[in-house]
Design a protein around this motif. Structure first.
Motif, PDB file in Angstrom:
ATOM      1  N   GLU A 175     -78.843 -76.831  11.526  1.00 43.24           N
ATOM      2  CA  GLU A 175     -77.995 -76.830  12.230  1.00 43.24           C
ATOM      3  C   GLU A 175     -76.980 -78.554  11.569  1.00 43.24           C
ATOM      4  OE1 GLU A 175     -79.143 -77.141  16.364  1.00 43.24           O
ATOM      5  OE2 GLU A 175     -77.186 -77.703  16.725  1.00 43.24           O
ATOM      6  N   ASP A 176     -77.570 -79.575  11.705  1.00 42.76           N
ATOM      7  CA  ASP A 176     -77.218 -80.240  10.808  1.00 42.76           C
ATOM      8  C   ASP A 176     -76.297 -80.006   9.163  1.00 42.76           C
ATOM      9  OD1 ASP A 176     -78.136 -81.028  13.364  1.00 42.76           O
ATOM     10  OD2 ASP A 176     -78.093 -83.366  12.630  1.00 42.76           O
ATOM     11  N   ILE A 177     -77.428 -79.461   9.127  1.00 40.61           N
ATOM     12  CA  ILE A 177     -77.371 -79.364   7.495  1.00 40.61           C
ATOM     13  C   ILE A 177     -76.120 -78.567   7.444  1.00 40.61           C
ATOM     14  CG2 ILE A 177     -77.693 -78.913   5.638  1.00 40.61           C
ATOM     15  CD1 ILE A 177     -80.484 -79.367   6.039  1.00 40.61           C
ATOM     16  N   LEU A 178     -75.680 -77.402   8.730  1.00 40.77           N
ATOM     17  CA  LEU A 178     -74.411 -76.493   8.108  1.00 40.77           C
ATOM     18  C   LEU A 178     -73.235 -77.174   8.374  1.00 40.77           C
ATOM     19  CD1 LEU A 178     -76.687 -73.667   9.630  1.00 40.77           C
ATOM     20  CD2 LEU A 178     -75.948 -73.462   7.295  1.00 40.77           C
ATOM     21  N   GLU A 179     -73.626 -78.018   9.438  1.00 37.17           N
ATOM     22  CA  GLU A 179     -72.075 -78.689  10.530  1.00 37.17           C
ATOM     23  C   GLU A 179     -71.407 -79.514   9.336  1.00 37.17           C
ATOM     24  OE1 GLU A 179     -70.023 -78.102  13.195  1.00 37.17           O
ATOM     25  OE2 GLU A 179     -68.874 -80.057  12.880  1.00 37.17           O
ATOM     26  N   LYS A 180     -72.467 -80.148   7.881  1.00 37.63           N
ATOM     27  CA  LYS A 180     -72.102 -81.093   7.275  1.00 37.63           C
ATOM     28  C   LYS A 180     -71.459 -80.479   6.342  1.00 37.63           C
ATOM     29  CE  LYS A 180     -71.368 -85.039   5.261  1.00 37.63           C
ATOM     30  NZ  LYS A 180     -70.375 -86.261   6.176  1.00 37.63           N
ATOM     31  N   MET A 181     -71.670 -78.984   5.901  1.00 40.70           N
ATOM     32  CA  MET A 181     -71.254 -78.057   4.668  1.00 40.70           C
ATOM     33  C   MET A 181     -69.676 -77.268   5.299  1.00 40.70           C
ATOM     34  SD  MET A 181     -74.613 -76.363   3.739  1.00 40.70           S
ATOM     35  CE  MET A 181     -73.794 -75.429   1.974  1.00 40.70           C
ATOM     36  N   GLU A 182     -70.224 -77.310   7.024  1.00 36.72           N
ATOM     37  CA  GLU A 182     -68.849 -76.220   7.328  1.00 36.72           C
ATOM     38  C   GLU A 182     -67.593 -77.584   7.478  1.00 36.72           C
ATOM     39  OE1 GLU A 182     -68.152 -73.764   8.760  1.00 36.72           O
ATOM     40  OE2 GLU A 182     -69.609 -72.712   9.940  1.00 36.72           O
ATOM     41  N   ASP A 183     -68.160 -78.965   7.334  1.00 32.53           N
ATOM     42  CA  ASP A 183     -67.152 -80.366   7.932  1.00 32.53           C
ATOM     43  C   ASP A 183     -66.588 -80.720   6.241  1.00 32.53           C
ATOM     44  OD1 ASP A 183     -66.613 -82.490   9.710  1.00 32.53           O
ATOM     45  OD2 ASP A 183     -67.839 -83.818   7.284  1.00 32.53           O
ATOM     46  N   ILE A 184     -67.573 -80.586   4.968  1.00 30.15           N
ATOM     47  CA  ILE A 184     -66.485 -80.308   3.734  1.00 30.15           C
ATOM     48  C   ILE A 184     -65.768 -79.503   3.877  1.00 30.15           C
ATOM     49  CG2 ILE A 184     -67.481 -80.240   1.240  1.00 30.15           C
ATOM     50  CD1 ILE A 184     -69.774 -81.786   2.560  1.00 30.15           C
ATOM     51  N   PHE A 185     -66.096 -78.200   4.068  1.00 29.95           N
ATOM     52  CA  PHE A 185     -64.634 -76.947   4.250  1.00 29.95           C
ATOM     53  C   PHE A 185     -63.712 -77.232   5.148  1.00 29.95           C
ATOM     54  CE2 PHE A 185     -68.352 -74.686   1.896  1.00 29.95           C
ATOM     55  CZ  PHE A 185     -67.625 -74.749   0.405  1.00 29.95           C
ATOM     56  N   THR A 186     -64.134 -77.997   5.911  1.00 31.89           N
ATOM     57  CA  THR A 186     -62.498 -77.842   7.067  1.00 31.89           C
ATOM     58  C   THR A 186     -61.281 -78.863   6.982  1.00 31.89           C
ATOM     59  OG1 THR A 186     -64.183 -77.755   8.334  1.00 31.89           O
ATOM     60  CG2 THR A 186     -61.857 -78.340   9.430  1.00 31.89           C
ATOM     61  N   ASP A 187     -59.933 -78.710   6.493  1.00 28.02           N
ATOM     62  CA  ASP A 187     -58.703 -79.298   6.590  1.00 28.02           C
ATOM     63  C   ASP A 187     -58.748 -80.457   7.500  1.00 28.02           C
ATOM     64  OD1 ASP A 187     -57.098 -80.460   5.561  1.00 28.02           O
ATOM     65  OD2 ASP A 187     -55.838 -78.884   6.492  1.00 28.02           O
ATOM     66  N   LYS A 188     -58.761 -81.339   7.516  1.00 29.10           N
ATOM     67  CA  LYS A 188     -58.648 -82.115   7.867  1.00 29.10           C
ATOM     68  C   LYS A 188     -57.249 -82.686   9.282  1.00 29.10           C
ATOM     69  CE  LYS A 188     -62.880 -83.812   6.967  1.00 29.10           C
ATOM     70  NZ  LYS A 188     -63.430 -82.029   7.937  1.00 29.10           N
ATOM     71  N   ASP A 189     -56.734 -81.529   9.251  1.00 25.95           N
ATOM     72  CA  ASP A 189     -55.339 -81.797   9.426  1.00 25.95           C
ATOM     73  C   ASP A 189     -55.221 -82.375  11.086  1.00 25.95           C
ATOM     74  OD1 ASP A 189     -56.269 -79.921  11.499  1.00 25.95           O
ATOM     75  OD2 ASP A 189     -55.108 -78.085  10.973  1.00 25.95           O
ATOM     76  N   LEU A 190     -56.357 -82.497  11.981  1.00 23.47           N
ATOM     77  CA  LEU A 190     -56.086 -83.739  13.194  1.00 23.47           C
ATOM     78  C   LEU A 190     -56.544 -84.912  12.978  1.00 23.47           C
ATOM     79  CD1 LEU A 190     -57.266 -80.855  15.493  1.00 23.47           C
ATOM     80  CD2 LEU A 190     -54.677 -81.327  15.111  1.00 23.47           C
ATOM     81  N   GLU A 191     -56.910 -85.956  11.699  1.00 19.48           N
ATOM     82  CA  GLU A 191     -56.484 -86.634  11.092  1.00 19.48           C
ATOM     83  C   GLU A 191     -55.717 -87.862  11.912  1.00 19.48           C
ATOM     84  OE1 GLU A 191     -57.249 -88.051   7.392  1.00 19.48           O
ATOM     85  OE2 GLU A 191     -59.156 -87.912   7.897  1.00 19.48           O
ATOM     86  N   GLY A 192     -56.495 -88.983  13.059  1.00 21.13           N
ATOM     87  CA  GLY A 192     -54.756 -89.393  13.594  1.00 21.13           C
ATOM     88  C   GLY A 192     -54.941 -89.704  14.574  1.00 21.13           C
ATOM     89  N   GLU A 193     -55.072 -88.526  15.290  1.00 26.57           N
ATOM     90  CA  GLU A 193     -55.433 -87.954  16.876  1.00 26.57           C
ATOM     91  C   GLU A 193     -56.930 -88.312  17.719  1.00 26.57           C
ATOM     92  OE1 GLU A 193     -52.595 -86.752  18.164  1.00 26.57           O
ATOM     93  OE2 GLU A 193     -51.259 -87.056  16.626  1.00 26.57           O
ATOM     94  N   THR A 194     -56.323 -88.550  17.989  1.00 28.54           N
ATOM     95  CA  THR A 194     -57.670 -89.145  19.295  1.00 28.54           C
ATOM     96  C   THR A 194     -57.687 -87.663  20.623  1.00 28.54           C
ATOM     97  OG1 THR A 194     -57.846 -91.321  19.151  1.00 28.54           O
ATOM     98  CG2 THR A 194     -58.948 -90.511  21.085  1.00 28.54           C
TER      99      THR A 194
END
Ligand code: PMT
Length: 415
Positions: A175-194
């Motif tokens: 599950e964690d490996i899949l999450e990391k793979m999804e994460d790599i594909f995902t655009d970080k368009d909310l960076e800077g927001e909390t």
């Protein structure tokens, strides 16, 4: 209906397997990747084949497994070049100290290592080995070298190891490996927001064994937290009691029980946030006096009367102090969905409300899916059709992103 919103659908994934005892766990990863709609190509080293057979992976992936250096693909291109050209991401599971060392030092003496030299898409290493090997200066030096060269790593976890010792070195859960793979594909368009998110129910005690609560499972709020994090936001998740696994890494997680505890946690932390999303189903009432002992059942027909009092309305309080933070509420309704939700948006001074019909069994409380309508301050609505809660979370966050953009434009007006 898919349970998880996935970026892996339609992607070409290369799974490299090297010779470690954890190689058998890669079978589950390949199965999950194909279930998420990825096209999986397995490449094995000679040592990997001492632990698992190519036939298992051919059956699970539906593609021939490559293990020979000079295997040719259809057409005239050399196999490793053809494969690295079509790949969207490569993952090496398990990654042994040997493969890490070889690749870090430019050795390309089999199909897998040669292909890594030719690949231009992200490569994720998931190491698994004995603790002493993991901690060895040489292995760590090689890992740092690969990280500097832009390769991704998911670190092993602590636990019982196949060599009979206990320590860091176990392969992380699939599950964690899949999450990391999804994460790599995902655009970080909310960076800077909390983004501060509340989730789950609150629970109010009647006596030490009984309570008032509601049917919220926490799934909608946890999905928002997971997807917001994946999209690069800092996330604070304040959760009432749920049966869900606490979020793994990188999410500030605060557990509360009662509405008053949730209120205190929110008020302590909201100033750190730029966006607040209140998914929690807060119990509106609590017992006026909490009984320290279990209320006894009498031997006649009489029943106890419980006097209730109001809990704090957390979101209404936030509406008064939010400043230029975005405040998003949910409205759980069983009738007049849009009218009731719009009224709450105004009364509680929200920037957007997510109207959720909780009278239907297949959406709302506890289900894996949802269907909602977003309403903004101008009264504009957007319907999100029936889909997984992670899918709904993505679309809510898309709307939040638009509001962030609008807010930024307003701020720029000051100059
Ligand atoms: O957790 P799940 O099983 O996945 O279910 C998801 C959900 C149905 C709980 C979720 O989608 C949802 O609709 N959450 C809102 C539940 C709710 O309490 O709605 P409400 O209409 O009573 O409250 C309106 C808003 O005020 C909500 O944002 C709520 O968090 C907030 N509120 C309410 C009461 C209170 N005392 N304090 C609050 O802050």
């Amino acid at each position: 209906m898919e349970r998880t919103f996935t970026m892996l659908r339609g992607k070409e994934i290369i799974v490299g397997i090297t010779g470690g005892i954890a190689a058998y766990k890669t079978a589950e990863l390949v199965r999950e990747l194909t279930k998420r709609g990825a096209s999986v190509h397995v490449v094995m080293t000679k040592n990997a084949m001492e632990f698992v057979t190519p036939l298992t992976f051919q059956t699970l992936s539906g593609h021939p497994v490559i293990h020979e250096m000079f295997e040719l693909f259809a057409g005239s291109k050399i196999g490793h070049i053809a494969l690295s050209d079509i790949a969207d991401q490569m993952v090496i599971v398990p990654a042994t100290a040997n493969i890490i060392g070889k690749i870090a030092n430019g050795i390309a003496d089999d199909f897998l290592t040669t292909m890594v030299m030719a690949i231009t898409v992200p490569v994720l290493f998931v190491p698994s080995m004995n603790t002493k090997m993991w901690e060895s200066k040489i292995v760590q030096m090689n890992i740092n070298k690969l990280k500097d060269a832009g390769f991704d790593f998911l670190e092993p976890i602590e636990g019982d190891l196949a060599c009979g010792t206990v320590g860091k070195g176990r392969l992380p859960p699939v599950e964690d490996i899949l999450e990391k793979m999804e994460d790599i594909f995902t655009d970080k368009d909310l960076e800077g927001e909390t983004i501060l998110i509340t989730a789950g129910p609150t629970l109010e005690f009647i006596d030490p064994v009984r309570c008032i609560t509601n049917r919220s499972s926490g799934k909608m709020g946890y999905a928002l937290a997971k997807i917001a994090r994946r999209r690069g936001a800092n996330v604070i998740l304040i959760s009432g009691p749920t049966h869900l696994k606490p979020p793994k890494r990188d999410i500030k997680f605060v557990e509360v029980t009662t509405a008053r505890e949730m209120r205190d946690a929110v008020m302590e932390l909201y100033s750190e946030s730029t966006v607040i999303i209140k998914t929690a189903a807060v119990a509106d009432f609590r017992c006026k006096s909490e009984n320290c002992q279990k209320i006894k059942k009498k031997n006649d027909e009489s029943v106890p009367t419980i006097e209730l009092e109001k809990n704090p309305d957390i979101i209404a309080e936030l509406g008064k102090v939010k400043g230029n933070r975005l405040l998003i509420g949910f409205a759980a309704e069983t009738e007049n969905l849009l009218d009731n939700a719009a009224e709450k948006l105004k009364r509680k001074n929200l920037d957007m409300i997510v109207a959720n019909d909780v009278s239907k069994k297949e959406i709302g409380f506890s289900s894996d899916n949802n269907e909602v309508t977003l309403i903004d301050r101008s009264g504009k609505t957007k319907h999100i059709p029936f889909m997984s809660k992670e899918g709904v979370a993505h679309l809510i966050l898309d709307a939040v992103k638009k509001l962030i953009k609008k807010r930024k434009l307003k701020e720029e007006d000051w100059y």
